[in-house]
Motif scaffolding. Structure first.
Motif, PDB file in Angstrom:
ATOM      1  N   MET A  49       0.842  -1.190   0.000  1.00  0.00           N
ATOM      2  CA  MET A  49       0.000   0.000   0.000  1.00  0.00           C
ATOM      3  C   MET A  49       0.879   1.242   0.000  1.00  0.00           C
ATOM      4  O   MET A  49       1.874   1.316   0.706  1.00  0.00           O
ATOM      5  CB  MET A  49      -0.922   0.015   1.229  1.00  0.00           C
ATOM      6  N   THR A  50       0.495   2.219  -0.819  1.00  0.00           N
ATOM      7  CA  THR A  50       1.238   3.480  -0.862  1.00  0.00           C
ATOM      8  C   THR A  50       0.629   4.530   0.046  1.00  0.00           C
ATOM      9  O   THR A  50       1.286   5.522   0.369  1.00  0.00           O
ATOM     10  CB  THR A  50       1.272   4.029  -2.302  1.00  0.00           C
ATOM     11  N   GLU A  51      -0.626   4.342   0.452  1.00  0.00           N
ATOM     12  CA  GLU A  51      -1.252   5.286   1.378  1.00  0.00           C
ATOM     13  C   GLU A  51      -0.553   5.183   2.724  1.00  0.00           C
ATOM     14  O   GLU A  51      -0.287   4.084   3.227  1.00  0.00           O
ATOM     15  CB  GLU A  51      -2.733   4.957   1.529  1.00  0.00           C
ATOM     16  N   PRO A  52      -0.230   6.322   3.350  1.00  0.00           N
ATOM     17  CA  PRO A  52       0.533   6.259   4.590  1.00  0.00           C
ATOM     18  C   PRO A  52      -0.286   5.763   5.770  1.00  0.00           C
ATOM     19  O   PRO A  52      -1.516   5.852   5.791  1.00  0.00           O
ATOM     20  CB  PRO A  52       0.955   7.720   4.798  1.00  0.00           C
ATOM     21  N   VAL A  53       0.423   5.267   6.752  1.00  0.00           N
ATOM     22  CA  VAL A  53      -0.163   4.974   8.053  1.00  0.00           C
ATOM     23  C   VAL A  53      -0.118   6.270   8.855  1.00  0.00           C
ATOM     24  O   VAL A  53       0.906   6.957   8.874  1.00  0.00           O
ATOM     25  CB  VAL A  53       0.624   3.887   8.798  1.00  0.00           C
ATOM     26  N   HIS A  54      -1.212   6.611   9.502  1.00  0.00           N
ATOM     27  CA  HIS A  54      -1.258   7.831  10.309  1.00  0.00           C
ATOM     28  C   HIS A  54      -1.046   7.462  11.775  1.00  0.00           C
ATOM     29  O   HIS A  54      -1.833   6.703  12.355  1.00  0.00           O
ATOM     30  CB  HIS A  54      -2.596   8.548  10.123  1.00  0.00           C
ATOM     31  N   VAL A  55       0.013   7.987  12.351  1.00  0.00           N
ATOM     32  CA  VAL A  55       0.309   7.787  13.775  1.00  0.00           C
ATOM     33  C   VAL A  55       0.049   9.113  14.479  1.00  0.00           C
ATOM     34  O   VAL A  55       0.653  10.136  14.126  1.00  0.00           O
ATOM     35  CB  VAL A  55       1.758   7.329  13.994  1.00  0.00           C
ATOM     36  N   ILE A  56      -0.833   9.092  15.452  1.00  0.00           N
ATOM     37  CA  ILE A  56      -1.204  10.316  16.159  1.00  0.00           C
ATOM     38  C   ILE A  56      -0.507  10.330  17.513  1.00  0.00           C
ATOM     39  O   ILE A  56      -0.780   9.494  18.368  1.00  0.00           O
ATOM     40  CB  ILE A  56      -2.732  10.412  16.345  1.00  0.00           C
ATOM     41  N   GLY A  57       0.398  11.271  17.698  1.00  0.00           N
ATOM     42  CA  GLY A  57       1.126  11.400  18.945  1.00  0.00           C
ATOM     43  C   GLY A  57       2.590  11.082  18.788  1.00  0.00           C
ATOM     44  O   GLY A  57       2.952   9.976  18.362  1.00  0.00           O
ATOM     45  N   GLY A  58       3.455  12.039  19.130  1.00  0.00           N
ATOM     46  CA  GLY A  58       4.896  11.862  18.974  1.00  0.00           C
ATOM     47  C   GLY A  58       5.620  11.616  20.276  1.00  0.00           C
ATOM     48  O   GLY A  58       6.768  12.042  20.435  1.00  0.00           O
ATOM     49  N   GLY A  59       4.970  10.915  21.207  1.00  0.00           N
ATOM     50  CA  GLY A  59       5.651  10.504  22.430  1.00  0.00           C
ATOM     51  C   GLY A  59       6.481   9.269  22.186  1.00  0.00           C
ATOM     52  O   GLY A  59       6.850   8.952  21.045  1.00  0.00           O
ATOM     53  N   LEU A  60       6.771   8.520  23.230  1.00  0.00           N
ATOM     54  CA  LEU A  60       7.602   7.330  23.064  1.00  0.00           C
ATOM     55  C   LEU A  60       6.906   6.273  22.227  1.00  0.00           C
ATOM     56  O   LEU A  60       7.518   5.672  21.337  1.00  0.00           O
ATOM     57  CB  LEU A  60       7.974   6.752  24.436  1.00  0.00           C
ATOM     58  N   ALA A  61       5.610   6.032  22.483  1.00  0.00           N
ATOM     59  CA  ALA A  61       4.883   5.002  21.747  1.00  0.00           C
ATOM     60  C   ALA A  61       4.710   5.376  20.279  1.00  0.00           C
ATOM     61  O   ALA A  61       4.925   4.554  19.388  1.00  0.00           O
ATOM     62  CB  ALA A  61       3.523   4.757  22.390  1.00  0.00           C
ATOM     63  N   GLY A  62       4.319   6.617  20.023  1.00  0.00           N
ATOM     64  CA  GLY A  62       4.106   7.042  18.643  1.00  0.00           C
ATOM     65  C   GLY A  62       5.394   7.069  17.841  1.00  0.00           C
ATOM     66  O   GLY A  62       5.429   6.649  16.676  1.00  0.00           O
ATOM     67  N   SER A  63       6.467   7.566  18.450  1.00  0.00           N
ATOM     68  CA  SER A  63       7.755   7.599  17.758  1.00  0.00           C
ATOM     69  C   SER A  63       8.236   6.187  17.450  1.00  0.00           C
ATOM     70  O   SER A  63       8.744   5.920  16.355  1.00  0.00           O
ATOM     71  CB  SER A  63       8.785   8.333  18.620  1.00  0.00           C
ATOM     72  N   GLU A  64       8.068   5.273  18.409  1.00  0.00           N
ATOM     73  CA  GLU A  64       8.490   3.883  18.193  1.00  0.00           C
ATOM     74  C   GLU A  64       7.652   3.214  17.112  1.00  0.00           C
ATOM     75  O   GLU A  64       8.181   2.494  16.244  1.00  0.00           O
ATOM     76  CB  GLU A  64       8.390   3.101  19.492  1.00  0.00           C
ATOM     77  N   ALA A  65       6.335   3.432  17.139  1.00  0.00           N
ATOM     78  CA  ALA A  65       5.457   2.840  16.126  1.00  0.00           C
ATOM     79  C   ALA A  65       5.818   3.341  14.732  1.00  0.00           C
ATOM     80  O   ALA A  65       5.904   2.562  13.769  1.00  0.00           O
ATOM     81  CB  ALA A  65       4.000   3.150  16.447  1.00  0.00           C
ATOM     82  N   ALA A  66       6.031   4.649  14.607  1.00  0.00           N
ATOM     83  CA  ALA A  66       6.391   5.230  13.309  1.00  0.00           C
ATOM     84  C   ALA A  66       7.707   4.661  12.812  1.00  0.00           C
ATOM     85  O   ALA A  66       7.866   4.338  11.626  1.00  0.00           O
ATOM     86  CB  ALA A  66       6.468   6.747  13.434  1.00  0.00           C
ATOM     87  N   TRP A  67       8.664   4.514  13.722  1.00  0.00           N
ATOM     88  CA  TRP A  67       9.981   3.980  13.355  1.00  0.00           C
ATOM     89  C   TRP A  67       9.872   2.546  12.863  1.00  0.00           C
ATOM     90  O   TRP A  67      10.467   2.181  11.843  1.00  0.00           O
ATOM     91  CB  TRP A  67      10.913   4.069  14.547  1.00  0.00           C
ATOM     92  N   GLN A  68       9.149   1.717  13.577  1.00  0.00           N
ATOM     93  CA  GLN A  68       9.007   0.315  13.179  1.00  0.00           C
ATOM     94  C   GLN A  68       8.357   0.201  11.802  1.00  0.00           C
ATOM     95  O   GLN A  68       8.780  -0.612  10.973  1.00  0.00           O
ATOM     96  CB  GLN A  68       8.179  -0.442  14.221  1.00  0.00           C
ATOM     97  N   LEU A  69       7.338   1.006  11.551  1.00  0.00           N
ATOM     98  CA  LEU A  69       6.664   0.987  10.251  1.00  0.00           C
ATOM     99  C   LEU A  69       7.599   1.446   9.128  1.00  0.00           C
ATOM    100  O   LEU A  69       7.681   0.821   8.072  1.00  0.00           O
ATOM    101  CB  LEU A  69       5.433   1.888  10.300  1.00  0.00           C
ATOM    102  N   ALA A  70       8.299   2.548   9.377  1.00  0.00           N
ATOM    103  CA  ALA A  70       9.179   3.092   8.352  1.00  0.00           C
ATOM    104  C   ALA A  70      10.329   2.138   8.049  1.00  0.00           C
ATOM    105  O   ALA A  70      10.707   1.936   6.892  1.00  0.00           O
ATOM    106  CB  ALA A  70       9.716   4.452   8.801  1.00  0.00           C
ATOM    107  N   GLN A  71      10.880   1.523   9.092  1.00  0.00           N
ATOM    108  CA  GLN A  71      11.965   0.568   8.892  1.00  0.00           C
ATOM    109  C   GLN A  71      11.500  -0.655   8.109  1.00  0.00           C
ATOM    110  O   GLN A  71      12.293  -1.305   7.423  1.00  0.00           O
ATOM    111  CB  GLN A  71      12.537   0.138  10.245  1.00  0.00           C
ATOM    112  N   ALA A  72      10.198  -0.960   8.212  1.00  0.00           N
ATOM    113  CA  ALA A  72       9.637  -2.079   7.460  1.00  0.00           C
ATOM    114  C   ALA A  72       9.248  -1.686   6.039  1.00  0.00           C
ATOM    115  O   ALA A  72       8.733  -2.518   5.286  1.00  0.00           O
ATOM    116  CB  ALA A  72       8.422  -2.640   8.193  1.00  0.00           C
ATOM    117  N   GLY A  73       9.472  -0.419   5.679  1.00  0.00           N
ATOM    118  CA  GLY A  73       9.242   0.021   4.305  1.00  0.00           C
ATOM    119  C   GLY A  73       7.922   0.710   4.048  1.00  0.00           C
ATOM    120  O   GLY A  73       7.558   0.938   2.888  1.00  0.00           O
ATOM    121  N   HIS A  74       7.191   1.087   5.091  1.00  0.00           N
ATOM    122  CA  HIS A  74       5.873   1.688   4.909  1.00  0.00           C
ATOM    123  C   HIS A  74       5.906   3.192   5.172  1.00  0.00           C
ATOM    124  O   HIS A  74       6.534   3.649   6.135  1.00  0.00           O
ATOM    125  CB  HIS A  74       4.856   1.035   5.844  1.00  0.00           C
ATOM    126  N   PRO A  75       5.205   3.993   4.343  1.00  0.00           N
ATOM    127  CA  PRO A  75       5.165   5.440   4.569  1.00  0.00           C
ATOM    128  C   PRO A  75       4.320   5.778   5.790  1.00  0.00           C
ATOM    129  O   PRO A  75       3.297   5.147   6.044  1.00  0.00           O
ATOM    130  CB  PRO A  75       4.537   5.979   3.284  1.00  0.00           C
TER     131      PRO A  75
END
Length: 464
Positions: free
Chosen positions: A1-27
């Motif tokens: 999928m090219t549509e991005p995943v939306h992560v709401i909140g840039g605390g520890l959980a949100g930053s970690e979730a975004a990182w894991q997704l991006a490292q797996a190749g997802h926008p």
């Protein structure tokens, strides 16, 4: 999928979730309202800002559940743990960090990632056309989004009080009275057992201090008067109300410490832990408080060694919120009423920096696996990750659900284990179960649940 995943909140959980997704190749689009709208507890707009303690607690992966969780997250490429390791300051066997260096590292790495777009805005409601969403807004979720989530879930939020401890300028501590020592001389692995500064109190000084706490003028929170305190961050004056000796068996316990001036253990002690790498700031360990600021300065300066203390930050109190996850979420952190939405972090009812980031890590991996079309079951309950996830998504009693740190009481029991070897057997079992889970991409090792269903229900026509 090219549509991005939306992560709401840039605390520890949100930053970690975004990182894991991006490292797996997802926008990913990471939405963080700070920089546009601030919270009552934050001071900066940095991602993963630590608003309470600077400690990630015990780093002992053999005898402590949170230390085991550290190890499991490192094995899964955790951004938060990498940043914490890089910003570490001496704190005995605990993992404590320079909070500014830590937040700066997370912010830099997330902002520089080519698959993460950081957007500074408040998300007041989740648009119905967003296909995959992770809500990681933490316990300080904005009023508008909280109201929207309440509409989605059909339930009111639960809430509890959380408190912040003061921070002292190290140069203002009288080291002619205070001394450096970790309990039982158990310092950092690369230190010499003196990671903490200790301020001793004799019997009379302790009793006078407790009396001053009880008589001190407190902040009033009339709108929140029926909200309970979280036991792990209870204000010291509330602990003192439970009995005159309570603090001596809590944050002011003197065990494992010897005052070099007397050669004896003091009656009570106030410990200060390094707050930054330079050692110029010290955190008053366990001294969360709702005393008014003027009262904090007056009363805390009666502690021997702190008569001339200057405070970089005074303590405070704020209200935190979380959802009733055992009822509302499935085993993959999806909202049962709208499975395109997942929750992560402290808003799910886990407590602690590490636990919050761990649930963010799992949420990111669950979405990445679903998008890639490969099955991924929850981690086995014998692991720290799996035990924590199982607790918040079903094992806990929904009627008495309260925030909880990871602990060995959440793990399945070990057959035939005695008291002395139980933790060692649990950690050995956890390591083996995690390796099986990683190798099998979430297979059935250790009794893990079946892979997440691939089908996604139709989206609602409107969202709140």
């Amino acid at each position: 999928m090219t549509e991005p995943v939306h992560v709401i909140g840039g605390g520890l959980a949100g930053s970690e979730a975004a990182w894991q997704l991006a490292q797996a190749g997802h926008p990913v689009v990471l939405h963080e309202m700070r920089g546009d709208v601030m919270t009552p507890a934050h001071r900066t707009d940095r991602l993963a800002e630590l608003v309470c303690s600077n400690s990630f607690r015990s780093g002992d992966a053999e005898r402590n559940a949170v230390g085991l969780l550290h190890a499991e997250m490192r094995a899964l490429g955790s951004l938060v743990m990498a940043a914490a390791d890089g910003a570490r300051v001496p704190a005995g066997s605990a993992l404590a960090v320079d909070r500014d260096l830590f937040a700066a590292e997370v912010t830099q790495r997330v902002s520089a990632h080519p698959r993460i777009a950081l957007v500074r805005e408040e998300v007041r409601a989740i648009p119905p056309h967003w296909a995959d969403v992770i809500v990681a807004t933490g316990p300080l979720t904005s009023d508008a989004l909280a109201a929207h989530i309440q509409t989605l879930t059909g339930e009111a939020h639960l809430a509890f009080f959380d408190a912040i401890a003061p921070i002292v300028h190290a140069e203002t501590v009288d080291m002619g009275i205070a001394w450096r020592q970790s309990r039982w001389d158990r310092g950092s692995p690369d230190g010499d057992g003196d990671d903490y500064v200790n301020c001793p109190l004799d019997r009379e000084q302790y009793r006078a201090f407790v009396a001053a706490l009880l008589a001190g003028e407190k902040m009033a929170f009339k709108d929140w008067e029926h909200v309970p305190y979280f036991e792990g961050c209870m204000p010291i004056e509330v602990m003192a109300e439970r009995g005159p000796e309570t603090l001596r068996f809590g944050p002011m316990k003197p065990v494992g410490l010897t005052d070099p001036r007397t050669g004896r253990r003091p009656y009570a002690v106030v410990q200060l832990r390094r707050e930054n790498r330079a050692g110029t700031l010290l955190n008053m360990v366990g001294f969360q408080t709702k005393l008014k600021h003027g009262e904090q300065v007056r009363i805390f300066r009666t502690i021997p060694g702190l008569a001339r203390a200057e405070f970089a930050r005074l303590g405070g109190l704020h209200r935190n919120s979380f959802i009733r996850s055992p009822v509302l979420l499935d085993s993959w952190l999806r909202l049962k009423a709208d499975p395109r939405i997942r929750f992560a972090g402290q808003i799910t009812g886990c407590e602690g920096y590490v636990e919050s980031a761990a649930i963010g890590l799992l949420a990111g991996r669950f979405v990445a696996a679903a998008r890639a079309g490969r099955p991924l079951g929850p981690p086995p309950p014998e692991t720290a990750l799996g035990a924590l996830l199982a607790h918040i998504t079903g094992a806990a009693n929904p009627e008495t659900f309260q925030p909880m740190n990871v602990n060995f009481g959440l793990f399945p029991p070990v057959d035939g284990a005695g008291r002395r070897d139980r933790k060692a057997m649990m950690t050995a079992r956890a390591r083996a179960a995690l390796q099986q889970w990683i190798a099998g991409s979430g297979g059935q090792a250790g009794g893990a649940a079946t892979p997440e269903p691939a089908a996604r229900p139709a989206l609602p026509a409107a969202a709140g």
